[in-house]
Scaffold this motif. Structure first.
Motif: not given
Length: 148
Positions: A142-148
């Motif tokens: 979930g939250f932030g798992s794909t990077g900034l």
């Protein structure tokens, strides 16, 4: 087929402008403060500000009340529940929940443009309760798992 939006002005605020698109390319129609006395919005204070209209949307549509970019960028004024959803079956007066994120007081006067309203077609799903759902590449990351 073009969306038909029925607008009813709230008694006592018939003199305010009818919500309108300010340019031919505007997606949001401006909403106006329907107040009798000025509101002083202190830093970090929030207030529900009525806009003096009720609307009738066709089934399958929603209206979203959103911040105005100029108020946000220039004065730190935004909407607390942005976007605020208006369901197709709601017939009451629309309000905007404004918050002051600046360090200075902000004065709202009768007729000020305080928010905008955007319209969307929505799908109402048929709900099916299941024991399992299909896997995906992302999974439960979930939250932030794909990077900034």
């Amino acid at each position: 087929m073009q969306l038909l939006l029925k607008i009813k002005k709230v008694k006592g605020y018939e003199d305010l402008p009818t919500p309108k698109f300010m340019t031919s390319g505007s997606v949001g129609m401006d909403l106006f403060a329907a107040i009798d006395e000025e509101i002083i919005l202190s830093p970090l204070e929030r207030k529900k500000v009525p806009v003096g209209i009720c609307i009738e949307l066709p089934k399958g549509y929603e209206a979203q009340v959103r911040p105005r970019s100029g108020l946000a960028a220039n004065y730190g004024i935004t909407l607390l529940n942005a976007p605020g959803t208006i369901d197709w079956d709601y017939r009451g007066e629309i309000s905007a929940v404004l918050i002051n994120l600046s360090n200075e007081n902000f004065v709202i006067k009768r007729g000020d443009r305080i928010a905008q309203m955007v319209f969307n077609k929505v799908e109402i799903p048929v709900v099916e309760l299941v024991e399992e759902i299909d896997a995906s590449l992302r999974g439960s990351n979930g939250f932030g798992s794909t990077g900034l």
